[in-house]
Design an enzyme around this catalytic site. Structure first.
Site, PDB file in Angstrom:
ATOM      1  N   SER A 111       0.870  -1.165   0.000  1.00 28.78           N
ATOM      2  CA  SER A 111       0.000   0.000   0.000  1.00 28.78           C
ATOM      3  C   SER A 111       0.910   1.217   0.000  1.00 28.78           C
ATOM      4  O   SER A 111       1.743   1.366   0.894  1.00 28.78           O
ATOM      5  CB  SER A 111      -0.867  -0.038   1.257  1.00 28.78           C
ATOM      6  OG  SER A 111      -1.575   1.167   1.408  1.00 28.78           O
TER       7      SER A 111
ATOM      8  N   LYS B 102      -1.018  -0.973  -4.454  1.00 29.99           N
ATOM      9  CA  LYS B 102      -2.230  -0.205  -4.114  1.00 29.99           C
ATOM     10  C   LYS B 102      -1.840   1.238  -3.863  1.00 29.99           C
ATOM     11  O   LYS B 102      -0.892   1.520  -3.137  1.00 29.99           O
ATOM     12  CB  LYS B 102      -2.872  -0.840  -2.882  1.00 29.99           C
ATOM     13  CG  LYS B 102      -3.786   0.023  -2.065  1.00 29.99           C
ATOM     14  CD  LYS B 102      -4.463  -0.817  -0.987  1.00 29.99           C
ATOM     15  CE  LYS B 102      -4.588  -0.052   0.321  1.00 29.99           C
ATOM     16  NZ  LYS B 102      -5.163  -0.910   1.386  1.00 29.99           N
TER      17      LYS B 102
ATOM     18  N   LYS C 177      -2.975   5.015  -2.537  1.00 26.27           N
ATOM     19  CA  LYS C 177      -3.945   5.776  -1.761  1.00 26.27           C
ATOM     20  C   LYS C 177      -4.397   6.954  -2.633  1.00 26.27           C
ATOM     21  O   LYS C 177      -3.567   7.588  -3.303  1.00 26.27           O
ATOM     22  CB  LYS C 177      -3.302   6.308  -0.486  1.00 26.27           C
ATOM     23  CG  LYS C 177      -2.987   5.226   0.525  1.00 26.27           C
ATOM     24  CD  LYS C 177      -4.262   4.624   1.110  1.00 26.27           C
ATOM     25  CE  LYS C 177      -3.953   3.715   2.281  1.00 26.27           C
ATOM     26  NZ  LYS C 177      -5.180   3.098   2.833  1.00 26.27           N
TER      27      LYS C 177
ATOM     28  N   ASP D  79      -7.163   2.917  -2.975  1.00 27.75           N
ATOM     29  CA  ASP D  79      -7.878   2.909  -1.694  1.00 27.75           C
ATOM     30  C   ASP D  79      -8.190   4.358  -1.317  1.00 27.75           C
ATOM     31  O   ASP D  79      -7.292   5.169  -1.144  1.00 27.75           O
ATOM     32  CB  ASP D  79      -6.999   2.255  -0.619  1.00 27.75           C
ATOM     33  CG  ASP D  79      -7.724   2.090   0.720  1.00 27.75           C
ATOM     34  OD1 ASP D  79      -8.888   2.539   0.831  1.00 27.75           O
ATOM     35  OD2 ASP D  79      -7.118   1.516   1.653  1.00 27.75           O
TER      36      ASP D  79
ATOM     37  N   GLU E 157     -10.962   0.385  -3.390  1.00 23.34           N
ATOM     38  CA  GLU E 157     -11.214   0.070  -1.980  1.00 23.34           C
ATOM     39  C   GLU E 157     -11.890   1.229  -1.264  1.00 23.34           C
ATOM     40  O   GLU E 157     -11.452   2.374  -1.349  1.00 23.34           O
ATOM     41  CB  GLU E 157      -9.860  -0.259  -1.321  1.00 23.34           C
ATOM     42  CG  GLU E 157      -9.958  -0.753   0.115  1.00 23.34           C
ATOM     43  CD  GLU E 157      -8.599  -1.182   0.668  1.00 23.34           C
ATOM     44  OE1 GLU E 157      -7.685  -1.463  -0.131  1.00 23.34           O
ATOM     45  OE2 GLU E 157      -8.451  -1.226   1.895  1.00 23.34           O
TER      46      GLU E 157
ATOM     47  N   ASP F  83     -13.463  -2.179   3.115  1.00 22.94           N
ATOM     48  CA  ASP F  83     -12.551  -2.274   4.254  1.00 22.94           C
ATOM     49  C   ASP F  83     -13.315  -1.755   5.480  1.00 22.94           C
ATOM     50  O   ASP F  83     -13.919  -2.547   6.228  1.00 22.94           O
ATOM     51  CB  ASP F  83     -11.290  -1.440   3.926  1.00 22.94           C
ATOM     52  CG  ASP F  83     -10.288  -1.322   5.065  1.00 22.94           C
ATOM     53  OD1 ASP F  83     -10.581  -1.764   6.181  1.00 22.94           O
ATOM     54  OD2 ASP F  83      -9.185  -0.754   4.849  1.00 22.94           O
TER      55      ASP F  83
ATOM     56  N   LYS G 100      -9.333  -7.221   8.164  1.00 24.83           N
ATOM     57  CA  LYS G 100      -8.298  -6.776   9.093  1.00 24.83           C
ATOM     58  C   LYS G 100      -8.645  -7.338  10.460  1.00 24.83           C
ATOM     59  O   LYS G 100      -9.765  -7.144  10.946  1.00 24.83           O
ATOM     60  CB  LYS G 100      -8.262  -5.245   9.169  1.00 24.83           C
ATOM     61  CG  LYS G 100      -7.694  -4.575   7.924  1.00 24.83           C
ATOM     62  CD  LYS G 100      -7.683  -3.068   8.052  1.00 24.83           C
ATOM     63  CE  LYS G 100      -7.036  -2.437   6.827  1.00 24.83           C
ATOM     64  NZ  LYS G 100      -7.279  -0.978   6.769  1.00 24.83           N
TER      65      LYS G 100
ATOM     66  N   GLY H 202      -3.727  -4.155   6.160  1.00 22.36           N
ATOM     67  CA  GLY H 202      -2.711  -3.818   7.163  1.00 22.36           C
ATOM     68  C   GLY H 202      -3.040  -2.506   7.838  1.00 22.36           C
ATOM     69  O   GLY H 202      -3.824  -1.698   7.322  1.00 22.36           O
TER      70      GLY H 202
END
Ligand code: OSB
Ligand code: MG
Length: 372
Positions: free
Chosen positions: A138, A164, A166, A191, A216, A241, A265, A293
């Site tokens: 990420s 991934k 952000k 995400d 995400e 998530d 998670k 994570g």
């Protein structure tokens, strides 16, 4: 074999991140992490790590609320329940609403303790069957697109199986466009950490052309209905998530068609028992899951690796090498990732990594002892 829980040690440690980690909800530079060590009357112990952050921006919990909830509510409920097996902890704590990161820190420690008492690796004890864990990364928001491309190139060259990015409003399409044109065929996802609303539907639709593996958590955590509206408009799968706290949430999301993938998670769902229920539920419906994570230190990372061996975890997770975050981790050896983007399963009992108590102790800023 039955457990006889005796006491629990709470230690708060401070650990600077190698690089700031920026998401749509804020920047983290230092982690304050709560470590749980639970002891059995037989002298065996188990470790857990609380994934609550410093501030209530990802969810409502913080490391401070989690410390209070554990000491004041989790411990008395455990003491009253006379826990014989790790699988009973989730139910025993059900009376405490929410606060799953607090409960999960203790629940996962008890699973580690039980695995150690049985002389088994934790991943086998929880029912893991996968022999290799696939690893992705990420990548936080970067000050510039050039900086982002540099980070991506480093991770792709290291062998990570999925990248991934952000994103947040104003810093979305341009990032994805830059990375996708440089890397036309990598597994790529984004995400948003709940930063968008249905008003952004046209923007979300533009993401469809980049062949993303998933988007995400685009919308608010509680908004399964709007996620289902959005999913109907997109060809890219939504991955939830923040929205998924329990197996009931997973059922609601799948019945509404709110997503096609779920990120699990351990902290967010309150530990291994609920994580197992969610992955089993998704597995039966051919919905892939993967392990998310929360910038964990080694103990949390080790629990994530164990969970990722459950059969439904068919997609690369966000569990990456310790060295991406820490100069020195609190476990030995640190988590490493092969050039094929895989993590070898530890063969030791319990979480399978040694906790470096000397290093851990040197980082402690606060401690509390609780009798169970
Ligand atoms: O949404 O997955 C997330 C980190 C902190 C809070 C939320 C998230 C993340 C990450 C980092 O994406 C994953 C990692 O620990 O490497
Ligand atoms: Mg996320």
């Amino acid at each position: 074999m039955r457990l006889q829980l005796e006491r629990l040690e709470l230690r708060e440690i401070e650990l600077p991140l190698k690089w700031p980690f920026e998401t749509s909800f804020g920047v983290t530079t230092h982690r304050r992490i709560l470590i749980v060590k639970v002891f059995d009357k037989s002298g065996v112990h188990g470790y857990g790590e609380c994934t609550a952050a410093e501030d209530p921006f990802f969810n409502h919990e913080t490391i401070d609320t989690a410390s209070i909830v554990i000491a004041r509510y989790v411990i008395p409920l455990l003491a009253g329940a006379d826990i014989e097996q790790a699988s009973q902890v989730n139910g025993a704590l059900a009376r405490i609403r929410g606060n799953r990161m607090a409960k999960g820190a203790v629940e996962t420690a008890v699973w580690d303790l039980e695995a150690r008492k049985l002389g088994k690796p934790l991943w086998q004890h929880i029912g893991g069957t996968r022999t290799e864990v696939s690893s992705g990364v990420s990548i936080g928001l970067q000050p510039s697109i050039e900086g982002l491309l540099e980070k991506v190139s480093k991770e792709v060259e290291s062998g990570y199986q999925r990248i991934k990015l952000k994103i947040k409003p104003g810093r979305d399409i341009s990032l994805v466009e830059a990375v996708r044109s440089r890397y036309p065929s990598i597994l790529l996802s984004v995400d948003a950490n709940a930063a968008y609303t249905l008003e952004d539907i046209e923007l979300m639709k533009q993401l469809d052309k980049f062949n993303l593996m998933m988007i995400e958590q685009p919308l608010a955590a509680g908004d399964l209905l709007d996620h289902s509206r959005l999913q109907r408009e997109l060809s890219t799968r939504i991955c939830l998530d923040e929205s998924i706290l329990t197996v009931a949430d997973a059922r609601h999301a799948l019945e509404l068609g709110s997503c096609g993938i779920i990120n699990i998670k351990l902290g967010r769902v309150g530990g291994h028992s609920e994580a197992k229920l969610i992955q089993a539920y998704c597995s039966e419906r051919s919905i892939p899951v993967w392990c998310g994570g929360m910038l964990e230190a080694g103990i949390g990372r080790a629990h994530n690796i164990a969970m990722s061996t459950l059969p439904g975890f068919t997609l690369p997770g966000d569990v990456s090498a310790s060295a991406r975050y820490w100069d020195e981790d609190i476990i030995e050896p640190p988590v490493t990732v092969s050039s094929r983007g895989t993590i070898d399963l530890p063969q030791g009992i319990g979480i399978g990594y040694e906790v470096n108590e000397r290093r851990l102790e040197s980082l402690v800023v606060k401690r509390e002892e609780c009798r169970i």
